[in-house]
Design a protein around this motif. Sequence first.
Motif, PDB file in Angstrom:
ATOM      1  N   THR A 144      24.006  41.244  46.907  1.00 20.57           N
ATOM      2  CA  THR A 144      25.995  40.990  47.653  1.00 20.57           C
ATOM      3  C   THR A 144      25.753  41.295  49.359  1.00 20.57           C
ATOM      4  OG1 THR A 144      25.026  43.943  47.128  1.00 20.57           O
ATOM      5  CG2 THR A 144      26.622  43.097  45.520  1.00 20.57           C
ATOM      6  N   LEU A 196      25.630  37.165  44.538  1.00 17.93           N
ATOM      7  CA  LEU A 196      26.763  38.082  44.511  1.00 17.93           C
ATOM      8  C   LEU A 196      27.774  38.227  45.967  1.00 17.93           C
ATOM      9  CD1 LEU A 196      24.757  40.735  42.818  1.00 17.93           C
ATOM     10  CD2 LEU A 196      25.805  38.407  41.977  1.00 17.93           C
ATOM     11  N   TYR A 237      35.386  34.797  41.376  1.00 20.61           N
ATOM     12  CA  TYR A 237      34.956  34.701  40.149  1.00 20.61           C
ATOM     13  C   TYR A 237      35.881  36.358  39.371  1.00 20.61           C
ATOM     14  CZ  TYR A 237      32.590  34.440  35.308  1.00 20.61           C
ATOM     15  OH  TYR A 237      31.832  34.919  34.547  1.00 20.61           O
ATOM     16  N   ILE A 238      35.316  37.209  40.091  1.00 23.94           N
ATOM     17  CA  ILE A 238      35.189  38.726  39.631  1.00 23.94           C
ATOM     18  C   ILE A 238      36.757  39.304  39.882  1.00 23.94           C
ATOM     19  CG2 ILE A 238      34.992  40.600  40.077  1.00 23.94           C
ATOM     20  CD1 ILE A 238      32.497  39.157  38.695  1.00 23.94           C
ATOM     21  N   GLU A 239      37.484  38.771  41.098  1.00 27.92           N
ATOM     22  CA  GLU A 239      38.806  38.695  41.819  1.00 27.92           C
ATOM     23  C   GLU A 239      39.921  38.134  40.062  1.00 27.92           C
ATOM     24  OE1 GLU A 239      42.152  37.910  44.569  1.00 27.92           O
ATOM     25  OE2 GLU A 239      40.538  37.205  44.821  1.00 27.92           O
ATOM     26  N   ARG A 292      39.247  40.895  36.414  1.00 23.53           N
ATOM     27  CA  ARG A 292      39.627  41.614  37.053  1.00 23.53           C
ATOM     28  C   ARG A 292      41.359  41.306  37.119  1.00 23.53           C
ATOM     29  NH1 ARG A 292      36.280  44.355  42.063  1.00 23.53           N
ATOM     30  NH2 ARG A 292      34.128  44.773  40.615  1.00 23.53           N
ATOM     31  N   TRP A 349      37.579  37.184  30.709  1.00 21.72           N
ATOM     32  CA  TRP A 349      36.331  36.399  31.763  1.00 21.72           C
ATOM     33  C   TRP A 349      35.786  35.165  30.608  1.00 21.72           C
ATOM     34  CZ3 TRP A 349      34.945  39.347  36.280  1.00 21.72           C
ATOM     35  CH2 TRP A 349      35.571  40.726  35.904  1.00 21.72           C
ATOM     36  N   THR A 374      24.752  40.907  35.360  1.00 25.43           N
ATOM     37  CA  THR A 374      25.736  41.213  36.732  1.00 25.43           C
ATOM     38  C   THR A 374      27.946  41.139  36.498  1.00 25.43           C
ATOM     39  OG1 THR A 374      24.100  40.034  38.107  1.00 25.43           O
ATOM     40  CG2 THR A 374      26.532  40.002  39.167  1.00 25.43           C
ATOM     41  N   LEU A 375      27.539  40.909  35.757  1.00 26.38           N
ATOM     42  CA  LEU A 375      29.149  40.313  35.274  1.00 26.38           C
ATOM     43  C   LEU A 375      29.752  42.398  34.486  1.00 26.38           C
ATOM     44  CD1 LEU A 375      32.541  39.404  34.441  1.00 26.38           C
ATOM     45  CD2 LEU A 375      31.484  38.337  32.372  1.00 26.38           C
ATOM     46  N   GLN A 399      30.200  44.846  37.135  1.00 26.13           N
ATOM     47  CA  GLN A 399      31.773  44.555  38.021  1.00 26.13           C
ATOM     48  C   GLN A 399      33.032  44.948  37.484  1.00 26.13           C
ATOM     49  OE1 GLN A 399      31.749  43.303  40.833  1.00 26.13           O
ATOM     50  NE2 GLN A 399      29.275  43.266  41.012  1.00 26.13           N
ATOM     51  N   LEU A 400      32.650  45.174  35.746  1.00 21.14           N
ATOM     52  CA  LEU A 400      33.920  45.689  35.346  1.00 21.14           C
ATOM     53  C   LEU A 400      34.501  47.093  35.594  1.00 21.14           C
ATOM     54  CD1 LEU A 400      32.516  43.830  31.928  1.00 21.14           C
ATOM     55  CD2 LEU A 400      34.613  42.879  33.571  1.00 21.14           C
TER      56      LEU A 400
END
Length: 353
Positions: free
Chosen positions: A62, A310, A318-320, A323, A328, A348-349, A352-353
Motif C-alpha cells: 500500500t 495495492l 477494483y476494490i471500490e 464494495r 466481486w 489481498t481481496l 479489503q472486504l
Amino acid sequence: MKTAIIGSGITGAVLAREIQDSIVFEKDLDIGGRTSTNEFSERERFDPFSTFFSDKISYSGTNNSKEEFSLLSYLAKNEIDVECILSTFSSNHYYPKNGMKEMIKKILSKNQIFLSHKLLDISRNPQTNQWVCSFQNGKELGFDRVILTPPLPKSLACLKSSKCMSEWEDFISPFVEYKASTILVGIWKGLSNETNRKLADLHESTFFRKNEDAEYISIESSKFKESEDSLIVMIQFGQSFSSRNLERWVTSNNSPTRFAKITGESFFQKFFISKGFSELKDQPPLELFAFKKRYAAPDRSLWKKEDLHLSSELFLKYIELGRKHGIWLAGDWVFGARISRCALGATTLASQL
C-alpha cells in the motif's frame, strides 16, 4: 456478513479460508476446478491442468513498498499440512506430493462446501437487500455478498439480472480474453525392469519445449512415487496448436477423438526417443485421456505480468467497485493464471472486504 464463494479452485479455497461465515459452491462433483487431480486407480493419478506452482512472487504494498508472498509460508502459517516437493528444473517451483486436489482439500478443510451447485443467476432481493443466488438444481439462497471465481464470461453471464453488470462489464471488458489449451495424457503399465531403471534415473518431472507445439511435457508418475510400475506422461500443447486442434483432438465431454488417438502417439514417440526410451516409442498407451481448457493468459489478466500493486489506480477502482455492489469478480482472469498469484490475490481481496 454472509458470503457466497462461487468456485472451489485455488482462489475460492483461499478466500473461504480467509473469510468468516463463507460458503463455497462448486458446479462439479468434486472440488479443485483446474487445480484438480484425476485418479486413474488407487495407485495412479495425475494433475491434468496445474502441475506445479511458483512459491515466491513479489508485489507492491500500500505504500509502494516491495513485498513478497510465499505460498509455502502461507500454508505453514495456517497449519495446512501439505507435503510439497521441489522440482528439479527450478528452485522456486514445487508440486504437492499427493496432487493439487489434496492441497485444495486441506485448504478447505474448515469450510462448508456444496458440490453440484452450478450458479445460473444473481439478483437483488428488494426486501432483504441480499443477493439471491439461483442454482441449476432449483435452490435459491440469499447472501450479503458474492465472490465469483469462474472465468469472467461465465461470471458476467450470472449477473445479467443485476444492475451492477454493466459497471463490472465496462471495467473488466479489456481483459476478457483467454488462452486455449489441449492436454493429452498417456498411461503405460507393466514396464520392464530396464524402463523402470531409466525412470528412476530421470530426475526431472517437467520438460519445457520452447518454439514447439508442446508447451511442456510432464512425467506425472515421477511425482507420484507409488506408481512404480507405470508411466504417466502429460503433454500440454501451446496456444497456437490448440487453436488449430481443440475440436479435432478433444470431444465435448473431454475425451480423445479418434484423430487424437492416432496422431497423438507421434508426440509421445518423439519424447521417448529424445529421452532414450526406445522400447516405448512403438508402444501405444494403455489408456489415453484428453482435456481442453480455457484460462486467462498471464499478460491479459487485470494485473498482466506486472506485480500486484495495492496502491495503483486500477486496484483501488477494483476494490471500490466490489464494495459498492457487494459483488466481486476474482480468479485467474483477474489475478493471472498462476497458482501463487491467485492465492496472493485471494488473501489481498479478503483483507479489503
